[in-house]
Scaffold this active site. Structure first.
Site, PDB file in Angstrom:
ATOM      1  N   SER A 657       0.817  -1.217   0.000  1.00 15.45           N
ATOM      2  CA  SER A 657       0.000   0.000   0.000  1.00 15.45           C
ATOM      3  C   SER A 657       0.850   1.266   0.000  1.00 15.45           C
ATOM      4  O   SER A 657       0.328   2.356  -0.227  1.00 15.45           O
ATOM      5  CB  SER A 657      -0.940   0.014   1.204  1.00 15.45           C
ATOM      6  OG  SER A 657      -0.213   0.180   2.400  1.00 15.45           O
ATOM      7  N   LYS A 700      -5.961   4.813   8.034  1.00 15.67           N
ATOM      8  CA  LYS A 700      -4.782   5.527   7.552  1.00 15.67           C
ATOM      9  C   LYS A 700      -5.045   7.027   7.504  1.00 15.67           C
ATOM     10  O   LYS A 700      -4.218   7.842   7.935  1.00 15.67           O
ATOM     11  CB  LYS A 700      -4.398   5.003   6.165  1.00 15.67           C
ATOM     12  CG  LYS A 700      -3.750   3.622   6.223  1.00 15.67           C
ATOM     13  CD  LYS A 700      -3.535   3.048   4.842  1.00 15.67           C
ATOM     14  CE  LYS A 700      -2.829   1.696   4.928  1.00 15.67           C
ATOM     15  NZ  LYS A 700      -2.757   1.013   3.647  1.00 15.67           N
TER      16      LYS A 700
END
Lengths: 809, 240
Positions: A657, A700
């Site tokens: 990611s 996040k």
């Protein structure tokens, strides 16, 4: 590229759309939604009559698998006939091979009681019979007859001897015969004086009488043997009369059962043959505080041989249905039963009364639910379960015997036929491993019920979900929830699903939250659970779990962990990662830096070099190399030497990611254009430069938001996320409010070009028809740098050759 | 239920061999001890054997009906030694903590036993049984009636042997009989009956004295072919 409006950052359920004010108004029961496929599979398995259609229920925990399976199995079990009872009885012919008897439901305990009564009665009847005058006189008649036969033979011999003037002497070694003369034994010297004829006569009669005496004495053992046999026959005859009469008194309904009748016949014969057991028991029964009339002889160990060991006893109610059993500790013994031993004189001994049933016995004829992981983690349990299913019978073998750990007496009980549907409940990984590694698994577990983790968020599903919550509240006797509270729970279910278009079916998490919220509602003396209680439960839960997150944020705030949230820097970017602690996850920013120079086309992933990077992370970094090599300066060798690192990362990195962030850092380093440090980036990238979806997008974003908020939001800060993650956004209120206030941005990008444009504030540049990028664009600068490296490298390689050849004159 | 009598006896066991003594000792053991306050043992090595073994054509017929060669005088002596040891050991084992004694004699059996039995309450004359078939306890008593102690002893003995007591009476005049009682007018008739019936033990509750005492006792023992308890006139002191 799209700067997302607040409305796209989370999905909100409007309480007004819910058709109730509180859950108290919800009627009807509902305990599962969105699991039709799995439920159909469970129903199919429970109804199919054929063998091997056992069921594996797979899916994440907390989705209601156990309760759904239990409910459906019980529904189906209620429609099935009550299975048979099973008992083990003694095999009088081979005691190490106990006999299993199948009995009609509800009769096992009746037979056990009947046998106890039979033993108690015979323990009185048989001794009474043997003490009777009739028996005593018959026995004495036998003794008299045979005794007299022997005595008469001896008397006759004595008479003959006496008539022939021969004395019978008893010596220490046996009998001797001696001739008499005038009543005195003829001495050797007198014998020698007799004429030869007389001597011969004496010798002849002594010899003859010795033979006669020997013959008489040899008859004694034969008569004793005959005596034993005739007394045994008499005993058997007397015992038979009592036993036969008592067995005939056994309840007619038991005698009508063929195996029972056969067993009772064997019992009858055995008791007759072992009548002395009853005599001994009675003779020893006088000691003790209880009068004989209430003494229970069947408890005595010598009568264990007549015990009926009930393995499974069903209800005699014809509507009771089939059993549904759950074994939470499926060890080998608890699954297939065990044979116990007791220590006697230092040896371990056993008999059929020490056979104990297992879950397979109890569930036989119905359903058995097991946790797959538990079965697989118990030594030999899985193997035994498969064997029983394959053989369709329950055979008991102890682990010690199987491993030859002990050498002792053991049993070989009749296997009990097995007609059972086994339901294993486990996770998907376990299912996949079994499918892959165990060839028997697919043969024996032909049906799988795969529980969904989430269901589409639609008005219908939300309504059903609300009903499910209402049912739960009613069932558990909790205070009702307002529509607002239900809406809040629905939103939380969506957040747990990590998808704004879904509702999580991990119901356990939802009901845990609900119960905690109800506790707060009780605390503030509210009759209803409201949205604020749900919010408090959520925040309290996060607070309880967030100690590590708080410490990380503190370290960032205090600049122990270096994260810039303002300014611009080349080759440096804020990546985002997720830290998982059980069921709690939080996001945190990480500084990623890239450094470049001329080289031989090598991209160094420092994390991988020091073995802190996982394979997915390494894959992501290698994709970057492919992207750069295939996009820029295609006519010259790829002459870059670059290194990438997660700064201050000490615990390992995995996942791809951060690959887009790493690529941005590389492009910045190559182009020399600084990256805005107020932005953080998440998203993976492919070799074509497309930014791909990642997991944990909400955590996040919130992780970077908290870092920025702690330092003061500037309005320039934000997070770049993949376009394809927009529909997964379910952000917490503080983030949404900050975006609403223009203090924070969530920007969705679909390509690297879009992202680098935003991050550097410089146009990325499209490749023109002449193959070049417009001057001053990011791509032009990157390509120029790579070409420069290639040229430098070429010059470096040519340099020494030029010097060697020298300039042409 | 009949309980055991409280009477205790000083019993002397006498036999010509361990084979004869053993069956008598087994009876004592079966009676469970309390009946004997003191026990003694006498092994009489009968000299007549030594004379008989030298006769030609002699063989020994064992209890099992096998025939073996006669022992030599030395073998016979060793056998006596062995019998004495076995007799003594079994006697001591049965006596336990009670007083006991053992002696060996040589000569005619009954003569020595009656001599040794002086001062003892009871003489038990050992006799090997030729078979293991059950038999009754025969109590030989005077017509006038059995003594209480003899009746009690015979009953206890029968109970220990899981059998019954059968009474024989002897007198020249007729006497009533019943199922448990037989009357005989002569010794010969009594012996003849005894000779042909299985007897576990014989209890003599009548005087065995007089000129023909040894011969009568010998004849009774020979007819009974079992251990014989002599309660009255066992020893020479009892002689009139």
């Amino acid at each position: 590229m799209e700067q997302l409006p607040p409305g796209k950052l989370r999905n909100r359920c409007d309480p007004e759309t819910l058709p109730f004010r509180t859950t108290a108004e919800i009627t009807g029961d509902c305990d599962l939604i969105g699991q039709d496929r799995a439920l159909d599979a469970i129903r199919l398995s429970s109804r199919l009559p054929h063998r091997d259609f056992n069921l594996f229920v797979l899916g994440p925990s907390g989705t209601g698998r156990h309760s759904a399976v239990d409910r459906l199995l019980k529904e189906q079990a209620a429609k099935r006939p009550v299975p048979s009872d099973w008992v083990y009885v003694n095999n009088f012919g081979a005691e190490h091979k106990p006999i299993a008897l199948r009995l009609p439901a509800g009769t096992a305990t009746a037979l056990r009681s009947e046998m106890q009564d039979l033993v108690d009665d015979l323990a009185s009847d048989i001794p009474a019979l043997f003490e009777s005058d009739e028996y005593q006189s018959q026995r004495r008649a036998i003794e008299q007859e045979l005794g007299e036969a022997q005595e008469t033979a001896m008397a006759d011999f004595a008479d003959r001897a006496k008539a022939e003037q021969v004395a019978l002497l008893r010596t220490p070694m046996g009998f001797m015969l001696a001739a008499l003369h005038d009543g005195q034994i003829v001495k050797p010297e007198d014998f020698q004086k007799l004429d030869p004829k007389e001597q011969a006569e004496i010798e002849e009669k002594i010899d003859r009488l010795q033979e006669d005496l020997a013959e008489v004495l040899r008859q004694a053992p034969k008569l004793e043997k005959e005596h034993r046999k005739r007394v045994e026959d008499l005993n058997a005859k007397m015992a038979e009369r009592a036993v036969t009469a008592r067995v005939a008194e056994v309840k007619a309904e038991l005698l009508a059962i063929e195996p029972v009748a056969k067993y009772l016949e064997a019992v009858r014969k055995d008791i007759i043959a072992h009548a002395e057991l009853f005599l001994i028991a009675t003779s020893q029964a006088n000691d003790g505080p209880f009068p004989e009339a209430i003494r229970r002889f069947h408890h005595r160990p010598e009568f264990d041989r007549y015990i009926v060991n009930v393995m499974v006893s069903q209800s005699s109610d014809a509507d009771a249905g089939a059993p549904v059993e759950t074994e939470h500790l499926p060890t080998l013994d608890k699954l297939v039963g065990r044979i116990e031993h007791v220590s006697q004189m230092g040896s371990l001994v056993t008999n059929f009364t020490m056979i104990k049933p297992g879950a397979l016995h109890r569930a036989n004829g119905g359903y058995l639910m097991l946790d797959a992981r538990n079965v697989l983690s118990e030594p030999y349990a899985w193997d035994a379960l498969k064997r029983c299913l394959r053989n369709q019978s329950i055979g008991i073998t102890s682990l010690a015997e199987r491993l030859s750990l002990v050498s002792t007496t053991s049993l070989e009980p009749d296997p009990i036929p097995l007609d059972l549907r086994v339901v294993l409940v486990g996770d998907r990984m376990l299912h996949a491993l079994l499918v892959m590694l165990d060839p028997d698994f697919n043969e024996l577990f032909k049906i799988q019920a795969d529980f969904e983790e989430a269901v589409d968020r639609s008005p219908e599903s939300m309504s059903l979900f609300a009903r499910l919550i209402g049912s739960y509240v009613t069932r558990e006797g909790l205070r009702p929830l307002t529509a607002g509270a239900v809406a809040r729970l629905l939103d939380e279910a969506t957040r747990v699903a990590e998808d704004a278009a879904k509702l999580s079916l991990r119901l356990r998490a939802v009901v845990d939250l609900l119960r905690e919220a109800e506790h707060y509602a009780v605390g503030r003396d509210s009759a209803e659970v409201e949205a604020e209680d749900i919010d408090r439960a959520i925040s309290e839960k996060e607070r309880r779990a967030s100690r590590i997150k708080d410490r990380v944020q503190e370290a960032i705030t205090r600049k122990t962990i270096l994260i810039d949230t303002e300014g611009e820097k080349p080759g440096q970017i804020n990546g985002l990662s997720v830290v998982g602690l059980g069921d709690y996850r939080f996001g945190r920013p990480s500084r990623i830096t890239a450094r470049v120079r001329m080289g031989a086309g090598k991209l160094i992933d420092i994390e991988r070099e020091v073995e802190l990077g996982g394979p997915l992370h390494s894959k992501g970094v290698m994709i970057l190399s492919g992207y750069l090599a295939s996009r820029y300066a295609l006519d010259v060798p790829f002459s870059l030497h670059a290194s990438l690192v997660f700064e201050q990362s000490y615990g390992g990195v995995d996942g791809d990611s951060a690959s887009s962030a790493e690529l941005y850092a590389l492009l910045s380093a190559l182009s020399g254009l600084p990256i805005k440090q107020g932005l953080a980036v998440t998203g993976s990238v492919n070799q074509s430069g497309e930014v791909q979806a990642i997991g944990g997008v909400n955590e996040k974003i919130e992780g970077f938001f908290e870092t920025c908020a702690a330092r003061g939001l500037t309005g320039d800060q934000g997070v770049l996320i993949p376009q394809s993650n927009i529909e997964h956004l379910m952000l917490r209120d503080p983030v949404v409010k900050a975006v609403e206030a223009g203090k924070f941005r969530i920007i969705a990008v679909s390509t690297i070009d879009e992202g680098i444009d935003i991050l550097t504030g410089t146009p990325v540049g499209e490749r023109r028809k002449d193959g070049t990028f417009a001057d001053g664009t990011v791509n032009a600068l990157v390509e120029a740098k790579l070409r420069e490296y290639a040229e430098t490298r070429r010059a470096f390689v040519r340099g020494p050759q030029s010097e060697q050849n020298g300039p042409k004159p | 239920m009949t309980g055991k009598t409280a009477q205790t006896w000083r019993i002397l066991i006498g036999a010509g061999s361990f084979l004869d003594a053993r069956d008598a000792l087994v009876l004592l053991r079966q009676m469970d001890g309390p009946h004997a306050s003191e026990i003694g043992g006498v092994l009489v090595e009968e000299t007549v054997f030594a004379e008989a073994v030298d006769l030609p054509g002699q063989r020994v017929v064992t209890a099992a009906g096998a025939m073996t060669v006669v022992p030599s005088a030395s073998q016979l002596q060793r056998q006596f030694e062995s019998d004495a040891r076995a007799f003594r050991e079994m006697l001591s084992d049965i006596a336990g903590n009670r007083k006991w004694s053992f002696e060996r004699r040589q000569g005619e059996l009954l003569s020595h036993l009656r001599d040794a039995a002086r001062g003892w309450d009871m003489l038990l004359v050992g006799h090997r049984r030729t078979h293991r078939l059950p038999g009754r306890v025969i109590l030989v008593a005077p017509v006038a009636g059995v003594s209480d102690k003899a009746a009690g002893f015979a009953r206890d003995l029968a109970q220990a042997l899981d059998t019954s007591v059968h009474r024989f009476t002897l007198s020249a005049t007729a006497a009533p009989e019943d199922a448990g009682n037989e009357h005989f007018v002569t010794q010969e008739a009594l012996r003849e009956r005894l000779d042909r019936m299985p007897v576990a033990a014989l209890v003599l509750d009548m005087p065995v004295d007089g000129q023909s005492a040894d011969a009568d006792l010998h004849a009774l023992i020979a007819a009974a072919r079992c251990p014989v308890f002599v309660l009255e006139g066992a020893g020479r002191d009892a002689q009139a």
